[in-house]
Design an enzyme around this catalytic site. Structure first.
Site, short mmCIF file in Angstrom:
data_model
loop_
_atom_site.label_atom_id
_atom_site.label_comp_id
_atom_site.label_asym_id
_atom_site.label_seq_id
_atom_site.Cartn_x
_atom_site.Cartn_y
_atom_site.Cartn_z
N VAL A 16 0.83 -1.20 0.00
CA VAL A 16 0.00 0.00 0.00
C VAL A 16 0.88 1.26 0.00
O VAL A 16 0.73 2.13 -0.86
CB VAL A 16 -0.96 0.00 1.22
CG1 VAL A 16 -1.61 1.36 1.40
CG2 VAL A 16 -2.02 -1.05 1.00
N GLY A 17 1.81 1.34 0.96
CA GLY A 17 2.65 2.54 1.07
C GLY A 17 3.39 2.85 -0.22
O GLY A 17 3.36 4.00 -0.69
N LEU A 174 -7.44 0.03 -2.76
CA LEU A 174 -6.79 -0.53 -3.96
C LEU A 174 -6.77 -2.05 -3.92
O LEU A 174 -6.77 -2.65 -2.84
CB LEU A 174 -5.37 0.01 -4.12
CG LEU A 174 -4.27 -0.38 -3.12
CD1 LEU A 174 -3.70 -1.76 -3.36
CD2 LEU A 174 -3.16 0.62 -3.16
N CYS A 283 -5.63 -9.57 2.96
CA CYS A 283 -6.66 -8.78 3.65
C CYS A 283 -8.00 -9.47 3.86
O CYS A 283 -8.54 -9.38 4.97
CB CYS A 283 -6.84 -7.46 2.93
SG CYS A 283 -5.34 -6.48 3.07
P1 NAD Z 1 3.08 -4.83 3.90
O1 NAD Z 1 3.39 -5.88 4.90
O2 NAD Z 1 3.36 -5.07 2.45
O3 NAD Z 1 3.84 -3.47 4.28
C1 NAD Z 1 3.85 -2.93 5.55
C2 NAD Z 1 5.25 -2.36 5.81
O4 NAD Z 1 5.24 -1.60 7.03
C3 NAD Z 1 6.33 -3.42 6.03
O5 NAD Z 1 7.36 -3.25 5.06
C4 NAD Z 1 6.85 -3.18 7.46
O6 NAD Z 1 8.23 -3.39 7.61
C5 NAD Z 1 6.51 -1.71 7.64
N1 NAD Z 1 6.41 -1.26 9.03
C6 NAD Z 1 5.82 -1.89 10.08
N2 NAD Z 1 5.88 -1.11 11.18
C7 NAD Z 1 6.51 0.04 10.82
C8 NAD Z 1 6.85 1.23 11.51
N3 NAD Z 1 6.51 1.39 12.79
N4 NAD Z 1 7.51 2.20 10.84
C9 NAD Z 1 7.82 2.05 9.53
N5 NAD Z 1 7.51 0.94 8.82
C10 NAD Z 1 6.86 -0.05 9.45
O7 NAD Z 1 1.54 -4.47 4.11
P2 NAD Z 1 0.53 -3.86 3.04
O8 NAD Z 1 0.00 -4.94 2.18
O9 NAD Z 1 1.17 -2.67 2.41
O10 NAD Z 1 -0.66 -3.41 3.99
C11 NAD Z 1 -0.53 -2.30 4.84
C12 NAD Z 1 -1.89 -1.96 5.42
O11 NAD Z 1 -2.79 -1.59 4.37
C13 NAD Z 1 -2.57 -3.13 6.14
O12 NAD Z 1 -3.32 -2.61 7.21
C14 NAD Z 1 -3.52 -3.69 5.10
O13 NAD Z 1 -4.64 -4.33 5.69
C15 NAD Z 1 -3.96 -2.44 4.37
N6 NAD Z 1 -4.35 -2.64 2.97
C16 NAD Z 1 -3.64 -3.48 2.16
C17 NAD Z 1 -4.00 -3.60 0.82
C18 NAD Z 1 -3.25 -4.53 -0.11
O14 NAD Z 1 -3.70 -4.70 -1.23
N7 NAD Z 1 -2.14 -5.11 0.28
C19 NAD Z 1 -5.05 -2.83 0.29
C20 NAD Z 1 -5.73 -1.96 1.15
C21 NAD Z 1 -5.37 -1.87 2.48
C1 UGA Z 2 -9.05 -6.63 -1.88
C2 UGA Z 2 -10.14 -5.60 -2.24
O1 UGA Z 2 -10.64 -5.89 -3.54
C3 UGA Z 2 -9.60 -4.18 -2.18
O2 UGA Z 2 -10.65 -3.25 -2.41
C4 UGA Z 2 -8.99 -3.93 -0.81
O3 UGA Z 2 -8.42 -2.64 -0.75
C5 UGA Z 2 -7.92 -4.96 -0.54
O4 UGA Z 2 -8.51 -6.30 -0.62
C6 UGA Z 2 -7.34 -4.88 0.85
O5 UGA Z 2 -7.94 -4.33 1.74
O6 UGA Z 2 -6.26 -5.43 0.94
P1 UGA Z 2 -7.00 -7.73 -3.15
O7 UGA Z 2 -6.99 -8.65 -1.99
O8 UGA Z 2 -5.73 -7.09 -3.55
O9 UGA Z 2 -8.05 -6.53 -2.89
O10 UGA Z 2 -7.55 -8.49 -4.43
P2 UGA Z 2 -9.01 -8.89 -4.96
O11 UGA Z 2 -9.07 -8.60 -6.39
O12 UGA Z 2 -10.08 -8.36 -4.11
O13 UGA Z 2 -8.98 -10.47 -4.80
C7 UGA Z 2 -9.00 -11.10 -3.53
C8 UGA Z 2 -9.16 -12.60 -3.72
O14 UGA Z 2 -10.46 -12.92 -4.22
C9 UGA Z 2 -8.17 -13.20 -4.71
O15 UGA Z 2 -7.74 -14.45 -4.24
C10 UGA Z 2 -8.98 -13.35 -5.99
O16 UGA Z 2 -8.51 -14.35 -6.85
C11 UGA Z 2 -10.34 -13.71 -5.40
N1 UGA Z 2 -11.47 -13.37 -6.31
C12 UGA Z 2 -11.73 -12.07 -6.62
C13 UGA Z 2 -12.28 -14.39 -6.80
O17 UGA Z 2 -12.06 -15.59 -6.50
N2 UGA Z 2 -13.35 -14.06 -7.59
C14 UGA Z 2 -13.63 -12.78 -7.93
O18 UGA Z 2 -14.64 -12.56 -8.67
C15 UGA Z 2 -12.81 -11.76 -7.44
#
Ligand code: NAD
Ligand code: UGA
Length: 473
Positions: A16-17, A174, A283
């Protein structure tokens, strides 16, 4: 007065970052964007001058980094300095499920969020707007507020210059694999908070590329809960469609036809109705578990058990797929070679967190088969960590386990079956003539994503199983 944001710091250089800050840097050239992380290896990879071996694979990210990296986008380990210079600090750190203690396996572990708040309390100067971007349990902003308030009181006692803070919730929606497009064209931007000037300062950043009507304001708690709810609703649709797919397989109906038929109802909509091997990703599972925990905490046991079924169905569905593969291969896969195509939890990402491939591969190894795993973006090291099982050294040994394959062909040679687990583009039109020549007979294809064009495969004599189909043999 509305603060003009000139310098941003983002804690967390992950999925995300990294992309979110890259897009902000691209759309707001007047703002300096600093992404910091407690993991120096991750920062080193983002700073790799050739932009190769980036810590995450995300289409479109490379092009933005090429423009912005070291212009107004910086990745650094200097957390102290970057927080001190920032007008606004985003918290984008991990918020996984707790592994031990109270609520283990269900509650969200907010220790990284708490650490972030303590770092901000310690290093910030002047007025800082703190933006909660991580997905968190409802009420987390209150914990951040308390930590920051305590530090203000300490400073006051010690006659240190007063710092001030305001907290906003701005969850990220996202999806991996389409993150750049999602960030550039979001359905909505959600901002929860109660300080008008801080909300406006954050809004002004988004207004650089997003229409005002897409920006939605709520209170802090609605914003935090909306994020968990959105993920729970999306995951629920996947469990629902997979449950109907199981009925299709036995009744002669076809899941693609059913999905299309129901998706044309504008009240239901057509998205998230694709049957697959079960939902994965970092997630969906953790956010639903978190929601279940919150419901239990409030004594809402019926609500908790309602959402638990979404996870239970998902686990059952993954197990069902492994069992079908074993049963179709004459009830035994001991000593058989199986090609696994795809290990990431979805296409266009190298992320394997909670990938359904992990459980399915473990089940098949447990039954004695030898897997040859190919994924265009996932490394052997990552697969080894996920399966918690070292690669077989000697390819010709009878040992059960797994081996990394560098191509579809390498994975499939002498195999009894191909199992498509991720919907990568290159698995849609496989070279069936060639595969039929190099595989052992009878040859099977198990398409858990319903993506491969199998017309020619059927003519050649492949046995075909597709998720949610009345299976074509
Ligand atoms: P990630 O594990 O890829 O990245 C998180 C990063 O934060 C790591 O690199 C870690 O080392 C770092 N970190 C932890 N503590 C820290 C601190 N105190 N200072 C600086 N860095 C620090 O995780 P992500 O997938 O980017 O997810 C981050 C958040 O966003 C989660 O809460 C997740 O639920 C949410 N989110 C994720 C997605 C996604 O698609 N991955 C989408 C929407 C929301
Ligand atoms: C999901 C949400 O779609 C995002 O809006 C949210 O920000 C994110 O989680 C989060 O909070 O991390 P993501 O997990 O990246 O995004 O991917 P998705 O496209 O949602 O897929 C999630 C899982 O569901 C995957 O395993 C995918 O293959 C599966 N999926 C998705 C299905 O099996 N069928 C579908 O129709 C859609």
């Amino acid at each position: 007065m509305i603060k003009e944001i000139k310098n941003i710091c983002c804690l967390g250089a992950g999925y995300v970052g990294g992309p979110t800050m890259s897009v902000i840097a691209d759309k707001c050239p007047a703002i300096d964007v600093n992404v910091v992380d407690i993991n120096p290896n991750r920062i080193e990879k983002w700073n790799n001058p050739n932009l190769s071996d980036l810590p995450i694979f995300e289409p479109g990210l490379y092009e933005i980094l090429k423009k912005c990296l070291n212009r107004n986008l910086f990745f650094s380990s200097d957390i102290k300095e970057k927080i001190a210079n920032a007008d606004m600090v985003f918290i984008s750190v991990n918020s996984p499920t707790k592994l031990k203690g109270i609520g283990a396996g269900m509650a969200c572990d907010i220790k990284w969020i708490e650490l972030s708040a303590r770092q901000i309390a310690k290093y910030s100067r002047g007025n800082t707007i703190v933006v909660e971007k991580s997905t968190v349990p409802v009420g987390t902003a209150e914990i951040i507020k308390k930590i920051l308030k305590e530090s203000q009181e300490e400073d006051y006692k010690n006659n240190i210059d007063q710092k001030t803070f305001s907290i906003l919730s701005n969850p990220e929606f996202l999806s991996e694999g389409s993150a750049i497009n999602d960030l550039c064209n979001p359905d909505r931007i959600l901002i929860g908070g109660d300080n008008e000037e801080s909300i406006k300062a954050l809004e002004n950043i988004y207004l650089n590329w997003i229409e005002e009507k897409k920006i939605l304001r709520t209170n802090l708690w609605s914003s935090e809960l909306s994020k968990l709810t959105a993920n729970a609703f999306l995951a629920q649709r996947i469990s629902s469609i997979n449950s109907i797919g199981a009925i299709c397989e036995l009744s002669g109906a076809n899941i693609n036809e059913v999905s299309k038929a129901i998706g044309m109802d504008s009240r239901l909509g057509s998205k998230f109705l694709q049957s697959g091997p079960g939902f994965g990703g970092s997630c969906f599972p953790k956010d639903i578990l978190n929601l279940i925990y919150i419901a239990k905490f409030y004594g809402l046991n019926e609500v908790a058990s309602y959402w638990s079924t979404v996870i239970e169905l998902n686990n059952w569905h993954k197990k069902r797929i492994s069992q079908i593969i074993i049963q179709k291969l004459f009830g035994t896969i001991s000593g058989k070679k199986i090609a696994i195509l795809g290990f990431a939890f979805k296409a266009n990402t190298n992320d394997t967190r909670e990938s359904p491939a992990i459980n399915i591969c473990k089940d098949l190894i447990e039954e004695g088969s030898k897997l040859f795993i190919y994924d265009p973006q996932v490394s052997a090291l990552q697969i080894e960590k996920d399966l918690d099982f070292k690669q077989i050294k000697n390819k010709s040994s009878e040992q059960s386990g797994w081996i990394f394959a560098n191509s579809i062909e390498e994975a499939s040679t002498n195999s009894d079956a191909i199992v498509v687990l991720t919907e990568w583009e290159e698995f849609k039109n496989l070279n069936w003539e060639n595969l039929f020549k190099i595989m052992r007979k009878p040859s099977w294809i198990f398409d858990t994503r319903n993506i491969s064009n199998t017309t020619r495969a059927k003519e050649l004599g492949f046995n075909i199983w597709k998720v949610g189909n009345n299976n074509i043999i």
